[in-house]
Design a protein around this motif. Sequence first.
Motif, PDB file in Angstrom:
ATOM      1  N   VAL A  44       0.856  -1.186   0.000  1.00 38.80           N
ATOM      2  CA  VAL A  44       0.000   0.000   0.000  1.00 38.80           C
ATOM      3  C   VAL A  44       0.892   1.236   0.000  1.00 38.80           C
ATOM      4  CG1 VAL A  44      -1.900   1.203   1.118  1.00 38.80           C
ATOM      5  CG2 VAL A  44      -1.706  -1.280   1.315  1.00 38.80           C
ATOM      6  N   ASP A  45       0.785   2.031  -1.054  1.00 44.83           N
ATOM      7  CA  ASP A  45       1.665   3.175  -1.226  1.00 44.83           C
ATOM      8  C   ASP A  45       0.838   4.282  -1.880  1.00 44.83           C
ATOM      9  OD1 ASP A  45       4.458   4.016  -0.952  1.00 44.83           O
ATOM     10  OD2 ASP A  45       4.356   4.266  -3.132  1.00 44.83           O
ATOM     11  N   LEU A  46       0.205   5.091  -1.058  1.00 44.25           N
ATOM     12  CA  LEU A  46      -0.685   6.100  -1.629  1.00 44.25           C
ATOM     13  C   LEU A  46      -1.028   7.162  -0.595  1.00 44.25           C
ATOM     14  CD1 LEU A  46      -3.701   5.113  -0.365  1.00 44.25           C
ATOM     15  CD2 LEU A  46      -3.288   3.322  -2.028  1.00 44.25           C
ATOM     16  N   THR A  47      -1.702   8.220  -1.078  1.00 43.87           N
ATOM     17  CA  THR A  47      -2.048   9.336  -0.203  1.00 43.87           C
ATOM     18  C   THR A  47      -3.530   9.633  -0.312  1.00 43.87           C
ATOM     19  OG1 THR A  47       0.127  10.300  -0.473  1.00 43.87           O
ATOM     20  CG2 THR A  47      -1.617  11.792   0.226  1.00 43.87           C
ATOM     21  N   VAL A  48      -4.179   9.803   0.835  1.00 45.70           N
ATOM     22  CA  VAL A  48      -5.563  10.261   0.848  1.00 45.70           C
ATOM     23  C   VAL A  48      -5.528  11.746   1.196  1.00 45.70           C
ATOM     24  CG1 VAL A  48      -7.824  10.001   1.912  1.00 45.70           C
ATOM     25  CG2 VAL A  48      -6.348   7.996   1.626  1.00 45.70           C
ATOM     26  N   PRO A  49      -5.929  12.619   0.259  1.00 47.46           N
ATOM     27  CA  PRO A  49      -5.825  14.058   0.496  1.00 47.46           C
ATOM     28  C   PRO A  49      -6.826  14.542   1.542  1.00 47.46           C
ATOM     29  CG  PRO A  49      -6.339  13.573  -1.825  1.00 47.46           C
ATOM     30  CD  PRO A  49      -6.486  12.307  -1.068  1.00 47.46           C
ATOM     31  N   GLU A  50      -6.519  15.693   2.125  1.00 52.77           N
ATOM     32  CA  GLU A  50      -7.407  16.291   3.125  1.00 52.77           C
ATOM     33  C   GLU A  50      -8.754  16.642   2.484  1.00 52.77           C
ATOM     34  OE1 GLU A  50      -5.640  19.421   5.331  1.00 52.77           O
ATOM     35  OE2 GLU A  50      -7.414  19.626   6.605  1.00 52.77           O
ATOM     36  N   GLY A  51      -9.823  16.480   3.258  1.00 56.68           N
ATOM     37  CA  GLY A  51     -11.130  16.920   2.791  1.00 56.68           C
ATOM     38  C   GLY A  51     -11.745  16.025   1.732  1.00 56.68           C
TER      39      GLY A  51
ATOM     40  N   PRO B 181     -13.024  15.403  15.044  1.00 52.68           N
ATOM     41  CA  PRO B 181     -11.663  15.073  14.601  1.00 52.68           C
ATOM     42  C   PRO B 181     -11.473  15.456  13.142  1.00 52.68           C
ATOM     43  CG  PRO B 181     -13.034  13.109  14.619  1.00 52.68           C
ATOM     44  CD  PRO B 181     -13.891  14.226  15.119  1.00 52.68           C
ATOM     45  N   ARG B 182     -10.212  15.667  12.747  1.00 50.03           N
ATOM     46  CA  ARG B 182      -9.953  16.038  11.342  1.00 50.03           C
ATOM     47  C   ARG B 182     -10.000  14.824  10.436  1.00 50.03           C
ATOM     48  NH1 ARG B 182      -4.498  18.593  11.783  1.00 50.03           N
ATOM     49  NH2 ARG B 182      -4.599  18.845   9.528  1.00 50.03           N
ATOM     50  N   VAL B 183      -9.819  13.654  11.029  1.00 49.20           N
ATOM     51  CA  VAL B 183      -9.845  12.421  10.236  1.00 49.20           C
ATOM     52  C   VAL B 183     -10.816  11.445  10.883  1.00 49.20           C
ATOM     53  CG1 VAL B 183      -8.483  10.443   9.437  1.00 49.20           C
ATOM     54  CG2 VAL B 183      -7.435  12.727   9.554  1.00 49.20           C
ATOM     55  N   LEU B 184     -11.678  10.843  10.059  1.00 46.29           N
ATOM     56  CA  LEU B 184     -12.586   9.817  10.568  1.00 46.29           C
ATOM     57  C   LEU B 184     -12.248   8.495   9.895  1.00 46.29           C
ATOM     58  CD1 LEU B 184     -16.050  11.618  10.484  1.00 46.29           C
ATOM     59  CD2 LEU B 184     -14.880  10.737  12.508  1.00 46.29           C
TER      60      LEU B 184
ATOM     61  N   LEU C 225     -19.649  17.016   6.689  1.00 41.45           N
ATOM     62  CA  LEU C 225     -18.377  17.256   7.375  1.00 41.45           C
ATOM     63  C   LEU C 225     -17.247  17.380   6.358  1.00 41.45           C
ATOM     64  CD1 LEU C 225     -18.579  14.714  10.345  1.00 41.45           C
ATOM     65  CD2 LEU C 225     -19.004  17.166  10.392  1.00 41.45           C
ATOM     66  N   VAL C 226     -17.274  16.520   5.343  1.00 46.95           N
ATOM     67  CA  VAL C 226     -16.229  16.541   4.320  1.00 46.95           C
ATOM     68  C   VAL C 226     -16.298  17.851   3.541  1.00 46.95           C
ATOM     69  CG1 VAL C 226     -15.473  15.446   2.160  1.00 46.95           C
ATOM     70  CG2 VAL C 226     -16.089  14.032   4.125  1.00 46.95           C
ATOM     71  N   HIS C 227     -17.507  18.221   3.101  1.00 46.98           N
ATOM     72  CA  HIS C 227     -17.643  19.411   2.260  1.00 46.98           C
ATOM     73  C   HIS C 227     -17.454  20.711   3.039  1.00 46.98           C
ATOM     74  CE1 HIS C 227     -20.073  17.277  -1.149  1.00 46.98           C
ATOM     75  NE2 HIS C 227     -18.903  16.738  -0.904  1.00 46.98           N
ATOM     76  N   ASP C 228     -18.052  20.801   4.221  1.00 49.67           N
ATOM     77  CA  ASP C 228     -18.068  22.083   4.936  1.00 49.67           C
ATOM     78  C   ASP C 228     -16.865  22.279   5.851  1.00 49.67           C
ATOM     79  OD1 ASP C 228     -20.430  22.296   3.666  1.00 49.67           O
ATOM     80  OD2 ASP C 228     -21.710  22.205   5.434  1.00 49.67           O
ATOM     81  N   LEU C 229     -16.401  21.189   6.468  1.00 49.86           N
ATOM     82  CA  LEU C 229     -15.317  21.347   7.442  1.00 49.86           C
ATOM     83  C   LEU C 229     -13.992  20.805   6.939  1.00 49.86           C
ATOM     84  CD1 LEU C 229     -17.151  20.279  10.732  1.00 49.86           C
ATOM     85  CD2 LEU C 229     -16.922  22.562   9.770  1.00 49.86           C
ATOM     86  N   GLY C 230     -14.000  20.168   5.756  1.00 51.01           N
ATOM     87  CA  GLY C 230     -12.747  19.625   5.236  1.00 51.01           C
ATOM     88  C   GLY C 230     -12.270  18.390   5.982  1.00 51.01           C
ATOM     89  N   THR C 231     -13.202  17.719   6.649  1.00 52.17           N
ATOM     90  CA  THR C 231     -12.827  16.476   7.344  1.00 52.17           C
ATOM     91  C   THR C 231     -12.417  15.427   6.304  1.00 52.17           C
ATOM     92  OG1 THR C 231     -14.527  17.016   8.964  1.00 52.17           O
ATOM     93  CG2 THR C 231     -13.680  14.765   9.003  1.00 52.17           C
TER      94      THR C 231
END
Length: 533
Positions: free
Chosen positions: A22-29, A160-163, A187-193
Amino acid sequence: MITFEQVSVQYTDAAAPALSGVDLTVPEGELCLLVGPSGSGKSTLLGTVSGLVPHFTGGTLHGRVTVGGRDTREHRPRELADLVGTVGQDPLAHFVTDTVEDELAYGMESLGLPADVMRRRVEETLDLLGLAELRDRSLTSLSGGQQQRVAIGSVLTVHPRVLVLDEPTSALDPGAAEEVLAVLQRLVHDLGTTVLMAEHRLERVVQYADQVLLLAPGAAPVLGEPAEVMAHSPVHPPVVGLGRLAGWRPLPLSVRDARRKAASLREKLDGHRPAAAPALAGDPIAVAERLAVRRGPVHALRGVDLALRPGEITALMGRNGAGKSTLLGSLVGLHAPASGNIRVNGRTPHRTRPAELIREVGLVPQDPRDLLYGESVVAECAAADADAGATPGTCRALVERLLPGIADTAHPRDLSEGQRLTLALAVVLTARPPLLLLDEPTRGLDYAAKARLVEILRGLAGEGHAVLLATHDVELAAELAHRTVILAEGEIVADGPTADVVVSSPAFAPQVAKVLAPGPWLTVHQVAEALAS
Ligand SMILES: Nc1ncnc2c1ncn2[C@@H]1O[C@H](COP(=O)(O)OP(=O)(O)OP(=O)(O)O)[C@@H](O)[C@H]1O
Ligand SMILES: Nc1ncnc2c1ncn2[C@@H]1O[C@H](COP(=O)(O)OP(=O)(O)OP(=O)(O)O)[C@@H](O)[C@H]1O
């Protein structure tokens, strides 16, 4: 926001790594949906983000996982609590307090939030998740879905910033699942979670995903746009199946997208009808008459009249807390009626000795752990064969048929959720009881395992077993059930052939019915058969 660098996980004594490459990035928000067959390592991957793997599970983590810059191997889950909120597959195991309100406040207390903030967020969350009436209730008295709502609420209050969510809607009724997903999307759209979520019921979630991460055994993990990944994924929701069948491009991910493309398919199906279910004869094997059951102060069942016949598969649906588990429990004698009658093959369940009752009726409970006591898969299976007087090897063969590849020596505790459920199913099926009860039998099961379960249950019904399954899985009910019964607040509000009950119901209709309404179609399989004829 979450970075995986050459991550693999090897559990002690396991022949192969549970996760590799596993070699990848999940971006913020973004909302990233993790999909893959049972046992492909989804929970393991989520655990590397929350820090549960390897701190609590054992095994070895190679490579590096960072969340918001923190290396999860160097930070224990508690040191990530302000950043990462985790909801596991088994809420009850992770509760730390006794009541709903305390549980919602607990995470905030540990982080030392001011009292007025805590108060406000508890109230907001109670409303958001429909828990206000249950605020003082003890957590152990809640239904499975009510517990899952509390588990979700208890991480949301912390903001939390990450769920990290492991099948967060598996015990939720269809309406509640939609509400929870809408909250997450907000939460994802409005707060960038950032949300990383594993889920088998793609029909519920794929349209909310920004990216899909596919784990499949023997192949490198794939991260991509939902429609691209779904075009090739071995697991996909019915709308995608319908889109692939009809050759729609781009592939629809939601009912709405599919409806827009469905006109010509509707025309082609004009004049066809799905095959009708066979008519049933025979005396009922179980009968409830004006059945009322109380659980503590709650009237869990009221005035229930129900007859279950040999050869018939009945789906029992309804909101969380509607009384489904209570009805199944009453059929195996766990609850005595407050009034009215219940009989299984002429016996009154709560007055019948368990050794005798087990020959009449078997229950696969909502939590399969309640049924498993063995030290290993083979030991569990040998005990099931002995209890049922079945030929040695019967139970083990059933496990293999449902979900191939589970190790003989594995401890039931270490199995993935889907593997454990498979074992519990096999244990009960070994006794071949004339009445078979299943409480939410597809939690944690991938589509392939579900298809094999469908085949086995159809076979049993064909041999004259009566099957009653409590489920929130509308796709399963559509595929399998001859008849559907809907409970609301302890009362039966609908009872009839599945198609009649579900087609026009916004909550209980399967995807294909929604796409092809007002046609009588429920499943991709029916449509494929009609097109081929
Ligand atoms: N603590 C553990 N010790 C040993 N083996 C484990 C442990 N936890 C999981 N495994 C094994 O690792 C593999 C991956 O399990 P995991 O729970 O990550 O799968 P999953 O994709 O989440 O499955 P499901 O969809 O059924 O929940 C399985 O074969 C499982 O038996
Ligand atoms: N010990 C108890 N004390 C008080 N209320 C209880 C107790 N046990 C169950 N209940 C309540 O009885 C009702 C019926 O619960 P049941 O578990 O039968 O619901 P369900 O339809 O199976 O729900 P779910 O879909 O969430 O599994 C719920 O409102 C539940 O909170």
